[in-house]
Motif scaffolding. Structure first.
Motif, PDB file in Angstrom:
ATOM      1  N   THR A 192       0.858  -1.175   0.000  1.00  0.00           N
ATOM      2  CA  THR A 192       0.000   0.000   0.000  1.00  0.00           C
ATOM      3  C   THR A 192       0.902   1.235   0.000  1.00  0.00           C
ATOM      4  O   THR A 192       2.109   1.139   0.226  1.00  0.00           O
ATOM      5  CB  THR A 192      -0.905   0.029   1.238  1.00  0.00           C
ATOM      6  N   VAL A 193       0.314   2.387  -0.225  1.00  0.00           N
ATOM      7  CA  VAL A 193       1.076   3.635  -0.206  1.00  0.00           C
ATOM      8  C   VAL A 193       1.724   3.826   1.162  1.00  0.00           C
ATOM      9  O   VAL A 193       2.898   4.212   1.258  1.00  0.00           O
ATOM     10  CB  VAL A 193       0.161   4.832  -0.567  1.00  0.00           C
ATOM     11  N   GLN A 194       0.994   3.528   2.225  1.00  0.00           N
ATOM     12  CA  GLN A 194       1.523   3.683   3.575  1.00  0.00           C
ATOM     13  C   GLN A 194       2.675   2.706   3.833  1.00  0.00           C
ATOM     14  O   GLN A 194       3.685   3.076   4.440  1.00  0.00           O
ATOM     15  CB  GLN A 194       0.422   3.464   4.621  1.00  0.00           C
ATOM     16  N   GLN A 195       2.530   1.460   3.372  1.00  0.00           N
ATOM     17  CA  GLN A 195       3.592   0.480   3.555  1.00  0.00           C
ATOM     18  C   GLN A 195       4.852   0.886   2.790  1.00  0.00           C
ATOM     19  O   GLN A 195       5.964   0.789   3.309  1.00  0.00           O
ATOM     20  CB  GLN A 195       3.134  -0.909   3.099  1.00  0.00           C
ATOM     21  N   ARG A 196       4.680   1.346   1.558  1.00  0.00           N
ATOM     22  CA  ARG A 196       5.824   1.761   0.761  1.00  0.00           C
ATOM     23  C   ARG A 196       6.526   2.955   1.420  1.00  0.00           C
ATOM     24  O   ARG A 196       7.753   3.017   1.469  1.00  0.00           O
ATOM     25  CB  ARG A 196       5.401   2.110  -0.666  1.00  0.00           C
TER      26      ARG A 196
ATOM     27  N   GLU B  41      10.397   3.065   2.738  1.00  0.00           N
ATOM     28  CA  GLU B  41      11.332   4.113   2.316  1.00  0.00           C
ATOM     29  C   GLU B  41      11.899   4.864   3.523  1.00  0.00           C
ATOM     30  O   GLU B  41      13.088   5.193   3.554  1.00  0.00           O
ATOM     31  CB  GLU B  41      10.646   5.081   1.347  1.00  0.00           C
ATOM     32  N   ALA B  42      11.073   5.132   4.529  1.00  0.00           N
ATOM     33  CA  ALA B  42      11.557   5.810   5.741  1.00  0.00           C
ATOM     34  C   ALA B  42      12.549   4.925   6.486  1.00  0.00           C
ATOM     35  O   ALA B  42      13.566   5.408   6.996  1.00  0.00           O
ATOM     36  CB  ALA B  42      10.381   6.166   6.646  1.00  0.00           C
ATOM     37  N   TRP B  43      12.276   3.639   6.528  1.00  0.00           N
ATOM     38  CA  TRP B  43      13.176   2.685   7.187  1.00  0.00           C
ATOM     39  C   TRP B  43      14.522   2.648   6.473  1.00  0.00           C
ATOM     40  O   TRP B  43      15.576   2.683   7.096  1.00  0.00           O
ATOM     41  CB  TRP B  43      12.509   1.304   7.196  1.00  0.00           C
ATOM     42  N   LYS B  44      14.494   2.621   5.134  1.00  0.00           N
ATOM     43  CA  LYS B  44      15.737   2.617   4.357  1.00  0.00           C
ATOM     44  C   LYS B  44      16.493   3.926   4.557  1.00  0.00           C
ATOM     45  O   LYS B  44      17.713   3.933   4.693  1.00  0.00           O
ATOM     46  CB  LYS B  44      15.438   2.397   2.875  1.00  0.00           C
ATOM     47  N   ALA B  45      15.776   5.044   4.581  1.00  0.00           N
ATOM     48  CA  ALA B  45      16.410   6.346   4.755  1.00  0.00           C
ATOM     49  C   ALA B  45      17.047   6.469   6.138  1.00  0.00           C
ATOM     50  O   ALA B  45      18.045   7.179   6.308  1.00  0.00           O
ATOM     51  CB  ALA B  45      15.390   7.460   4.551  1.00  0.00           C
ATOM     52  N   ALA B  46      16.507   5.774   7.121  1.00  0.00           N
ATOM     53  CA  ALA B  46      17.052   5.821   8.479  1.00  0.00           C
ATOM     54  C   ALA B  46      18.239   4.887   8.656  1.00  0.00           C
ATOM     55  O   ALA B  46      18.757   4.735   9.758  1.00  0.00           O
ATOM     56  CB  ALA B  46      15.956   5.473   9.478  1.00  0.00           C
ATOM     57  N   GLY B  47      18.662   4.241   7.581  1.00  0.00           N
ATOM     58  CA  GLY B  47      19.811   3.339   7.676  1.00  0.00           C
ATOM     59  C   GLY B  47      19.431   1.924   8.049  1.00  0.00           C
ATOM     60  O   GLY B  47      20.258   1.155   8.516  1.00  0.00           O
TER      61      GLY B  47
END
Length: 90
Positions: free
Chosen positions: A15-19, A23-29
């Protein structure tokens, strides 16, 4: 989009929220979940904080049961028992 990426998206539509969360998880390292970090410390036999110990407390009961079972069954014995079972047709 590459073929493997397209197949992955077909199998795991987000879903848009899951994606956004991914992305936030990846951006946080890609930080580990606290439970995972605590288990890694336990495996390495590093001291745990009280909070970390509380996170993985349910595994301690299992650890105690496994330790009470003793050293385990040798691989050769397991292989022999499986061969005997196959020989009997079971």
């Amino acid at each position: 989009m590459s073929e493997p990426a397209r197949k992955r998206d077909e199998l795991e539509p987000l879903t848009v929220q899951q994606r956004a969360a991914v992305e936030a998880w990846k951006a946080a390292g890609c930080p580990e979940q606290p439970e995972v970090a605590a288990l890694r410390k336990k495996i390495r036999r590093e001291p745990l904080t009280p909070d970390e110990a509380a996170l993985i407390a349910p595994t301690r009961e299992t650890d105690a049961r496994v330790a009470a079972m003793g050293p385990g069954i040798p691989h050769a014995q397991v292989a022999a028992e499986l061969a005997e079972r196959l020989r009997r047709g079971g």
